[in-house]
Enzyme design. Structure first.
Site, PDB file in Angstrom:
ATOM      1  N   HIS A 125     -30.798 103.170  10.586  1.00  0.00           N
ATOM      2  CA  HIS A 125     -31.749 104.004   9.843  1.00  0.00           C
ATOM      3  C   HIS A 125     -31.023 104.804   8.766  1.00  0.00           C
ATOM      4  CE1 HIS A 125     -34.217 104.109  13.781  1.00  0.00           C
ATOM      5  NE2 HIS A 125     -34.883 103.342  12.933  1.00  0.00           N
ATOM      6  N   SER A 173     -33.914 101.343  17.802  1.00  0.00           N
ATOM      7  CA  SER A 173     -33.949 102.528  18.665  1.00  0.00           C
ATOM      8  C   SER A 173     -34.189 102.138  20.114  1.00  0.00           C
ATOM      9  CB  SER A 173     -35.045 103.492  18.203  1.00  0.00           C
ATOM     10  OG  SER A 173     -34.746 104.015  16.943  1.00  0.00           O
ATOM     11  N   LYS A 207     -48.139 106.404  22.139  1.00  0.00           N
ATOM     12  CA  LYS A 207     -46.802 106.095  22.650  1.00  0.00           C
ATOM     13  C   LYS A 207     -46.092 107.394  23.026  1.00  0.00           C
ATOM     14  CE  LYS A 207     -44.391 102.634  20.683  1.00  0.00           C
ATOM     15  NZ  LYS A 207     -43.676 101.948  19.594  1.00  0.00           N
ATOM     16  N   ARG A 215     -34.140  93.652   9.070  1.00  0.00           N
ATOM     17  CA  ARG A 215     -33.011  93.170   9.865  1.00  0.00           C
ATOM     18  C   ARG A 215     -32.972  91.659   9.923  1.00  0.00           C
ATOM     19  NH1 ARG A 215     -34.681  96.717  14.932  1.00  0.00           N
ATOM     20  NH2 ARG A 215     -36.589  95.757  14.217  1.00  0.00           N
TER      21      ARG A 215
END
Length: 177
Positions: A35, A145, A59, A108
């Site tokens: 990040h 994460s 969440k 990614r």
């Protein structure tokens, strides 16, 4: 920059029109070196970079929104043009309120592109906000994460994946559980 302030999301920001602004959105639970790489790279391209910490009430994160904001502010303290805020709702509304014309997202892998392309097309269709994709540094191409939290929960060494402040906070949080 007004670091550490939490502007009223209902009140539109008015900045100088000639400033180039972008946003790096995410949940950042926790913020990783991947990040930070994207945020730092965006900060070299834009006059103001907002880091928008997503509030998702469905969440339960490991870190509270306030803890995430605090950690991001700590690890971006050397980037004078970065401002950290939370948001709830549509990212394009966050952008409209602050007159931000661009979203910067790190990619990614090809699998990220499929989802992010749909989001980018929806965002430009809803509001005209452009999305710029930045290829992730290969050193962080596997990093997320979720993976960091999982490895940390099993006692793995994540010291090379997160900044020292985040490592300390993550270890402290896991000891509490």
């Amino acid at each position: 920059m007004n670091r550490g302030t939490r502007p009223d999301p209902a009140r539109p920001h008015r900045e100088e029109p000639n400033l180039r602004r972008a946003v790096c959105p995410g949940s950042f639970d926790p913020v990783t070196n991947g990040h930070l790489d994207i945020i730092a790279r965006a900060s070299r391209l834009y006059d103001t970079v907002y880091v928008a910490v997503m509030v998702n009430k469905s969440k339960q994160g490991l870190f509270s929104i306030e803890e995430r904001i605090d950690l991001i502010e700590q690890v971006t303290a050397d980037l004078d043009n970065v401002q950290v805020e939370s948001f709830h709702g549509l990212l394009v509304d966050f952008c409209k309120q602050r007159e931000i014309p661009a979203i910067v997202k790190g990619l990614r892998a090809v699998s990220d592109f499929d989802y992010e392309l749909q989001m980018a097309q929806m965002n430009i269709g809803l509001s005209g906000v452009e999305t710029l994709f930045v290829p992730t540094n290969p050193a962080y191409s596997f990093l997320s994460s979720s993976l960091v939290k999982e490895v940390a929960q099993w006692g793995g060494d994540i010291s090379h994946l997160v900044p020292p402040q985040v490592l300390d906070a993550l270890n402290a949080k896991l000891r509490q559980q």
